[in-house]
Design a protein around this motif. Structure first.
Motif, PDB file in Angstrom:
ATOM      1  N   LYS B  28       0.843  -1.205   0.000  1.00 23.97           N
ATOM      2  CA  LYS B  28       0.000   0.000   0.000  1.00 23.97           C
ATOM      3  C   LYS B  28       0.873   1.248   0.000  1.00 23.97           C
ATOM      4  O   LYS B  28       0.646   2.191  -0.751  1.00 23.97           O
ATOM      5  N   HIS B  29       1.869   1.223   0.879  1.00 24.68           N
ATOM      6  CA  HIS B  29       2.762   2.369   1.014  1.00 24.68           C
ATOM      7  C   HIS B  29       3.553   2.588  -0.276  1.00 24.68           C
ATOM      8  O   HIS B  29       3.608   3.691  -0.828  1.00 24.68           O
ATOM      9  N   LEU B  30       4.139   1.514  -0.775  1.00 27.37           N
ATOM     10  CA  LEU B  30       4.976   1.608  -1.962  1.00 27.37           C
ATOM     11  C   LEU B  30       4.164   2.079  -3.179  1.00 27.37           C
ATOM     12  O   LEU B  30       4.595   2.946  -3.939  1.00 27.37           O
ATOM     13  N   GLU B  31       2.966   1.529  -3.331  1.00 25.67           N
ATOM     14  CA  GLU B  31       2.170   1.867  -4.515  1.00 25.67           C
ATOM     15  C   GLU B  31       1.659   3.312  -4.455  1.00 25.67           C
ATOM     16  O   GLU B  31       1.607   4.003  -5.468  1.00 25.67           O
ATOM     17  N   GLY B  35       2.872   5.858  -7.100  1.00 26.38           N
ATOM     18  CA  GLY B  35       1.771   5.996  -8.054  1.00 26.38           C
ATOM     19  C   GLY B  35       1.710   4.869  -9.066  1.00 26.38           C
ATOM     20  O   GLY B  35       1.502   5.088 -10.258  1.00 26.38           O
ATOM     21  N   LEU B  36       1.901   3.659  -8.568  1.00 29.36           N
ATOM     22  CA  LEU B  36       1.903   2.514  -9.486  1.00 29.36           C
ATOM     23  C   LEU B  36       0.879   1.486  -9.020  1.00 29.36           C
ATOM     24  O   LEU B  36       0.349   1.550  -7.915  1.00 29.36           O
ATOM     25  N   PHE B  37       0.602   0.536  -9.892  1.00 24.88           N
ATOM     26  CA  PHE B  37      -0.132  -0.658  -9.472  1.00 24.88           C
ATOM     27  C   PHE B  37       0.416  -1.844 -10.250  1.00 24.88           C
ATOM     28  O   PHE B  37       1.095  -1.680 -11.261  1.00 24.88           O
ATOM     29  N   LEU B  38       0.128  -3.041  -9.738  1.00 23.21           N
ATOM     30  CA  LEU B  38       0.655  -4.262 -10.328  1.00 23.21           C
ATOM     31  C   LEU B  38      -0.444  -5.050 -11.013  1.00 23.21           C
ATOM     32  O   LEU B  38      -1.512  -5.225 -10.415  1.00 23.21           O
ATOM     33  N   ALA B  39      -0.188  -5.490 -12.216  1.00 20.40           N
ATOM     34  CA  ALA B  39      -1.114  -6.396 -12.898  1.00 20.40           C
ATOM     35  C   ALA B  39      -0.450  -7.758 -12.985  1.00 20.40           C
ATOM     36  O   ALA B  39       0.742  -7.855 -13.273  1.00 20.40           O
TER      37      ALA B  39
END
Lengths: 267, 267
Positions: B28-31, B35-39
């Motif tokens: 949560k903190h890192l994203e 400003g990223l998300f993982l697919a």
């Protein structure tokens, strides 16, 4: 009254029922071999005992003893009292809801007794995910279904995660395994059930239309990935679909089941 | 065309976006910070790219390269090619579906643009579980809903698990966060939506009755554990229930949403 046994050694063999709860393959083997299942959380443990399952033992940190005082007062099984750190070390995860119990499985009832008086039945072919099995039991129970039948390879409703997601619905909903996969649906038809398969098959009709006016209905659900086997799809009396927006593959099987149960309960 | 970079050192700083995917708090903190998300998974990665999200990088074992050849051909982002063992070491779990991508989040749109032309809207208060958020997006998309609005504390639809369970529905369904929790529902009423809260409140009417004949509807859903806040429950124009069998607490929020969406879509 339970025998309270304080345990401080994580290797204590009396904790064998509670080992490595995250290791699905190990647990499947261990639970089948010893005929046990695990209930997790005060509410679920209480429901398992209330449903008449015999405890083999309990495992909990001291702060959970009070909440289950009635259950512990009414059993001869041992209650292993451990620190939360030890519980975590043995089970492999942080035990948020504290109490665990290991209980005896019962022999599965014959199909005839599960169907006795049942008007609305769920039939699960090869649902793989324990979360989905639990969610389906919970929705079926909430929406007025009377029984659940499982194909031989469907995931275990008494697996810890199924029980937890189902909020213990598996303890009260009559269910069993179908002995004969190949002729399961024709057998149900012979018993007076109209078998309605949820599918994306081209001849599927909206589920509301498929179940309208039926007396005994068996709703038939397939695997998460590839759906029903062609044998079951073809053997069902009717094929039904939940009408969906353009461009969407499908609903999750638990969501589809909830909708189909709702519609079928109001047929 | 992507730049292909073979990486053999699990500590390589270029893998930072992919670290410890099971550690929810860290992610949560890192994203949020970056400003990223993982697919995760070929199909979901493809849908993220097709929906116009800009890749920061890809991470995959060699055998997944072919399946995403088109996406890799159309990007300037680096593609880190690693062994499956290294992928597992970095992410913290066995990457069954192989391909991962890190993508740029976009600024959230204003509520007005999300609601533009929307006739059926889901409003989620404090859904905690990413699986439920994903399942709700998927059901909403499949059953004809036009938009989703989230209270400030609702779990993140772009968290990896939400995306995966939702099969990428979050990429195509218009959604945003409500800026004002307290007045969110009266504001929606002011915009012409009848807000219908799903609740077990004593004055709740069957959902079918609550939505009958309405034009614009906002279905309002609360947290898994304790349901809606009293503010939202009271501020809704109508309170609705899914009729349930005697003795059952409630449906799972994802199952309840599926049923309510189905009923509302056919109002």
């Amino acid at each position: 009254m339970a025998t309270f046994v304080e345990i401080t050694d994580p290797a204590d063999p009396r904790l064998a029922d509670y080992r490595d709860l995250r290791d699905v393959e190990l647990r499947k083997h261990l639970e089948a071999t010893h005929g046990l299942f695990l209930a997790e959380g005060e509410k679920v443990v209480r429901r398992a005992v209330a449903a008449g399952f015999t405890p083999r033992s309990f495992l909990m940190a001291p702060r959970w003893l009070d909440g289950l005082a009635a259950e512990l007062g009414a059993t001869d099984a041992p209650c292993y009292v451990v620190s939360e750190a030890l519980a975590e070390e043995v089970t492999g995860f942080h035990v948020h809801r504290g109490a665990l119990a290991s209980l005896e499985r019962r022999p599965l009832p014959p199909v005839s007794s599960v169907l006795d008086g049942a008007r609305s039945v769920l039939v699960l072919e090869d649902i793989v995910d324990h979360t989905n099995v639990g969610a389906i039991f919970r929705s079926g129970a909430a929406l007025g279904f009377d029984a659940v039948l499982l194909a031989p390879r469907c995931a275990d409703p008494l697996y810890r995660r199924s029980i937890k997601v189902g909020m213990g619905a598996v303890f009260t909903m009559p269910w069993t395994r179908l002995p004969d996969w190949y002729d399961a649906l024709p057998t149900l038809s012979g018993l007076g059930y109209t078998t309605v398969a949820l599918t994306l098959a081209p001849d599927a009709v909206p589920v509301e239309e498929a179940v309208a006016g039926l007396d005994r209905v068996a709703l038939v659900l397939g695997s998460e990935g590839h759906g029903l086997s062609s044998r079951w799809e073809q053997a069902a009396d009717r094929r039904a679909i939940i009408p969906m927006a353009a461009g969407i593959d499908s609903l999750n099987v638990a969501a589809a089941t909830a909708v189909a149960c709702y519609v079928t309960a109001r047929r």
